[in-house]
Design an enzyme around this catalytic site. Structure first.
Site, mmCIF file in Angstrom:
data_model
loop_
_atom_site.group_PDB
_atom_site.id
_atom_site.type_symbol
_atom_site.label_atom_id
_atom_site.label_comp_id
_atom_site.label_asym_id
_atom_site.label_seq_id
_atom_site.Cartn_x
_atom_site.Cartn_y
_atom_site.Cartn_z
ATOM 1 N N ALA A 1 57.247 1.867 -2.346
ATOM 2 C CA ALA A 1 57.193 0.679 -3.210
ATOM 3 C C ALA A 1 56.259 0.940 -4.387
ATOM 4 O O ALA A 1 56.556 0.582 -5.530
ATOM 5 C CB ALA A 1 56.725 -0.535 -2.408
ATOM 6 N N SER A 2 55.128 1.586 -4.104
ATOM 7 C CA SER A 2 54.167 1.854 -5.194
ATOM 8 C C SER A 2 54.773 2.808 -6.214
ATOM 9 O O SER A 2 54.578 2.656 -7.423
ATOM 10 C CB SER A 2 52.854 2.424 -4.627
ATOM 11 O OG SER A 2 53.028 3.758 -4.167
ATOM 12 N N LYS A 3 55.548 3.777 -5.751
ATOM 13 C CA LYS A 3 56.134 4.767 -6.671
ATOM 14 C C LYS A 3 57.333 4.170 -7.415
ATOM 15 O O LYS A 3 57.576 4.513 -8.580
ATOM 16 C CB LYS A 3 56.546 6.022 -5.899
ATOM 17 C CG LYS A 3 55.366 6.768 -5.281
ATOM 18 C CD LYS A 3 54.355 7.195 -6.333
ATOM 19 C CE LYS A 3 53.246 8.068 -5.759
ATOM 20 N NZ LYS A 3 52.263 8.483 -6.779
ATOM 21 N N VAL B 1 40.233 4.923 -9.827
ATOM 22 C CA VAL B 1 41.288 4.498 -10.751
ATOM 23 C C VAL B 1 41.697 3.036 -10.533
ATOM 24 O O VAL B 1 42.296 2.422 -11.418
ATOM 25 C CB VAL B 1 42.553 5.393 -10.670
ATOM 26 C CG1 VAL B 1 42.278 6.786 -11.176
ATOM 27 C CG2 VAL B 1 43.146 5.400 -9.267
ATOM 28 N N TYR C 1 54.170 3.392 0.288
ATOM 29 C CA TYR C 1 54.135 4.501 -0.675
ATOM 30 C C TYR C 1 55.331 4.426 -1.620
ATOM 31 O O TYR C 1 55.185 4.496 -2.840
ATOM 32 C CB TYR C 1 54.135 5.819 0.102
ATOM 33 C CG TYR C 1 54.003 7.052 -0.762
ATOM 34 C CD1 TYR C 1 52.785 7.388 -1.347
ATOM 35 C CD2 TYR C 1 55.088 7.902 -0.975
ATOM 36 C CE1 TYR C 1 52.660 8.518 -2.131
ATOM 37 C CE2 TYR C 1 54.965 9.040 -1.754
ATOM 38 C CZ TYR C 1 53.754 9.346 -2.332
ATOM 39 O OH TYR C 1 53.624 10.467 -3.107
ATOM 40 N N ILE D 1 55.456 18.857 -1.959
ATOM 41 C CA ILE D 1 54.590 19.876 -2.569
ATOM 42 C C ILE D 1 53.427 20.174 -1.622
ATOM 43 O O ILE D 1 52.810 19.240 -1.087
ATOM 44 C CB ILE D 1 54.012 19.373 -3.923
ATOM 45 C CG1 ILE D 1 55.125 18.783 -4.818
ATOM 46 C CG2 ILE D 1 53.274 20.492 -4.641
ATOM 47 C CD1 ILE D 1 56.245 19.725 -5.177
ATOM 48 N N SER E 1 57.537 9.829 -7.251
ATOM 49 C CA SER E 1 57.749 10.672 -6.072
ATOM 50 C C SER E 1 59.236 10.726 -5.740
ATOM 51 O O SER E 1 59.976 9.762 -5.993
ATOM 52 C CB SER E 1 56.997 10.077 -4.870
ATOM 53 O OG SER E 1 57.452 10.680 -3.677
HETATM 54 P P1 NAI Z 1 45.844 15.250 -3.384
HETATM 55 O O1 NAI Z 1 45.362 14.394 -2.270
HETATM 56 O O2 NAI Z 1 45.709 16.713 -3.271
HETATM 57 O O3 NAI Z 1 45.193 14.773 -4.763
HETATM 58 C C1 NAI Z 1 45.071 13.412 -5.090
HETATM 59 C C2 NAI Z 1 43.792 13.208 -5.872
HETATM 60 O O4 NAI Z 1 43.706 11.826 -6.249
HETATM 61 C C3 NAI Z 1 42.537 13.521 -5.048
HETATM 62 O O5 NAI Z 1 41.660 14.359 -5.773
HETATM 63 C C4 NAI Z 1 41.915 12.159 -4.801
HETATM 64 O O6 NAI Z 1 40.499 12.186 -4.710
HETATM 65 C C5 NAI Z 1 42.388 11.406 -6.039
HETATM 66 N N1 NAI Z 1 42.326 9.961 -5.815
HETATM 67 C C6 NAI Z 1 42.925 9.259 -4.820
HETATM 68 N N2 NAI Z 1 42.600 7.962 -4.930
HETATM 69 C C7 NAI Z 1 41.790 7.842 -6.012
HETATM 70 C C8 NAI Z 1 41.124 6.748 -6.625
HETATM 71 N N3 NAI Z 1 41.223 5.509 -6.145
HETATM 72 N N4 NAI Z 1 40.400 6.984 -7.743
HETATM 73 C C9 NAI Z 1 40.286 8.244 -8.230
HETATM 74 N N5 NAI Z 1 40.870 9.309 -7.688
HETATM 75 C C10 NAI Z 1 41.617 9.114 -6.586
HETATM 76 O O7 NAI Z 1 47.380 14.835 -3.573
HETATM 77 P P2 NAI Z 1 48.579 15.497 -4.420
HETATM 78 O O8 NAI Z 1 49.589 15.918 -3.440
HETATM 79 O O9 NAI Z 1 48.075 16.441 -5.410
HETATM 80 O O10 NAI Z 1 49.150 14.186 -5.121
HETATM 81 C C11 NAI Z 1 48.959 13.902 -6.508
HETATM 82 C C12 NAI Z 1 49.983 12.858 -6.914
HETATM 83 O O11 NAI Z 1 51.296 13.388 -6.734
HETATM 84 C C13 NAI Z 1 49.932 11.570 -6.101
HETATM 85 O O12 NAI Z 1 50.155 10.461 -6.945
HETATM 86 C C14 NAI Z 1 51.069 11.738 -5.120
HETATM 87 O O13 NAI Z 1 51.580 10.504 -4.674
HETATM 88 C C15 NAI Z 1 52.073 12.480 -5.981
HETATM 89 N N6 NAI Z 1 53.083 13.208 -5.207
HETATM 90 C C16 NAI Z 1 52.731 14.199 -4.332
HETATM 91 C C17 NAI Z 1 53.706 14.854 -3.602
HETATM 92 C C18 NAI Z 1 53.401 15.943 -2.625
HETATM 93 O O14 NAI Z 1 54.310 16.351 -1.880
HETATM 94 N N7 NAI Z 1 52.161 16.445 -2.567
HETATM 95 C C19 NAI Z 1 55.122 14.500 -3.745
HETATM 96 C C20 NAI Z 1 55.375 13.450 -4.690
HETATM 97 C C21 NAI Z 1 54.373 12.829 -5.389
#
Ligand code: NAI
Length: 276
Positions: free
Chosen positions: A180-182, A68, A178, A211, A165
């Site tokens: 700052a990005s959000k 991305v 993290y 989560i 987030s």
């Molecule tokens: P996860 O690690 O399970 O999923 C993230 C996905 O993004 C992965 O499949 C990864 O391969 C993909 N990814 C990462 N960098 C990438 C790149 N440069 N290009 C393409 N794909 C890429 O994480 P999760 O927990 O599902 O997080 C999803 C979103 O939710 C993130 O933006 C995270 O910051 C946000 N979030 C998560 C929270 C949590 O507690 N799990 C809380 C608040 C926000």
């Protein structure tokens, strides 16, 4: 009885981060609601797993292996997804290297891909900040730009959902890069909402609490257990979240049910933070 305002039949959705956690749960739910889902991620194996899960459940999915943070890859994949909606054809297992025309239809963008970073301010290196901003902020920006352009060109309106987030509400040690990005994602969401509203395009952010996903599971198990315990205690609902909790927030913002909602932050966080 199914509620029509949540029916996405005939809609085209693009989901980044679709290989795992919240992105995968969102891709599956949008497909269950009837959308054709274009799944993008850099993890090829798990990405194709998500597409296969959607197809196995009777839905339509396409897969784009991409980074991305690479604007060209995102532009090409989104254009390809929109073009497929116009012609009614999709190539099934795209690699992000196809040729999109830039015209066509895209109804929903869910820019979910992101990475976690944790470290004290005094030890933060420029390369840490750059890496997190490249993926969590620029990656979301590029997806939003590509989606908004496709939606404006099609003239059909649309819904863009970004992933912020709860970190922007609560702060906390180690959250500089993290958070700052959000925070930047929140600003992008509000700014874009004001700019594309006249095209009937809505832009909203989801700011989840803690989560249980592979991202949070990557914390070492002791730290994770401790954070889960703290979050559970802080939450009036007395639990941490599951990916489906966030997928339902994404579905709500994607669907006509939220047609008067834009520039907002939806906070599925169990009640941990309650900002105005
Ligand atoms: P996860 O690690 O399970 O999923 C993230 C996905 O993004 C992965 O499949 C990864 O391969 C993909 N990814 C990462 N960098 C990438 C790149 N440069 N290009 C393409 N794909 C890429 O994480 P999760 O927990 O599902 O997080 C999803 C979103 O939710 C993130 O933006 C995270 O910051 C946000 N979030 C998560 C929270 C949590 O507690 N799990 C809380 C608040 C926000």
């Amino acid at each position: 009885m199914a509620v029509k305002a949540y029916d996405l039949t005939g809609r085209t959705a693009f989901v980044t981060g679709a290989a795992s956690g919240i992105g995968r749960a969102s891709a599956l739910l949008l497909a269950e609601a009837g959308a054709t889902v274009h799944c993008a991620d850099r993890d090829a194996r798990k990405l194709h797993e998500t597409a296969a899960l959607i197809k196995a459940a009777g839905g339509e999915a396409h897969a784009y292996e991409l980074d991305v943070a690479d604007k060209e890859q995102i532009d090409r994949a989104v254009a390809q997804a929109a073009a497929a909606a116009t012609t009614g054809t999709g190539s099934g297992t795209d690699t992000g290297t196809g040729t999109g025309t830039g015209t066509g239809r895209l109804d929903i963008m869910a820019a979910i891909a992101g990475i976690m970073h944790s470290g004290p301010v005094l030890e933060t290196r420029e390369k840490d900040l750059d890496r997190v901003l490249d993926i969590n902020f620029k990656g979301v920006l590029y997806a939003c730009q590509a989606a908004a352009r496709a939606m404006i060109e099609a003239g059909t309106g649309g819904s863009i959902i970004t992933m912020a987030s709860g970190a922007v509400d609560t702060g906390g040690p180690g959250l500089l890069c993290y958070g700052a990005s959000k925070a930047a994602v929140v600003q992008l969401t509000k700014t874009l909402a004001t700019e594309v509203g006249p095209h009937a395009i809505r832009v909203n952010a989801v700011a989840p609490g803690w989560i249980r996903t592979p991202m949070t599971e990557r914390h070492d198990s002791q730290a994770q257990a401790h954070t889960e315990e703290v979050m559970t205690r802080m939450a009036p609902l007395g639990r941490v979240g599951e990916p489906d909790d966030i997928a339902h927030a994404v579905l709500h913002l994607a669907a006509d049910a939220s047609s008067f909602t834009t520039g907002q932050i939806l906070r599925p966080n169990g009640g941990v933070a309650m900002p105005w």
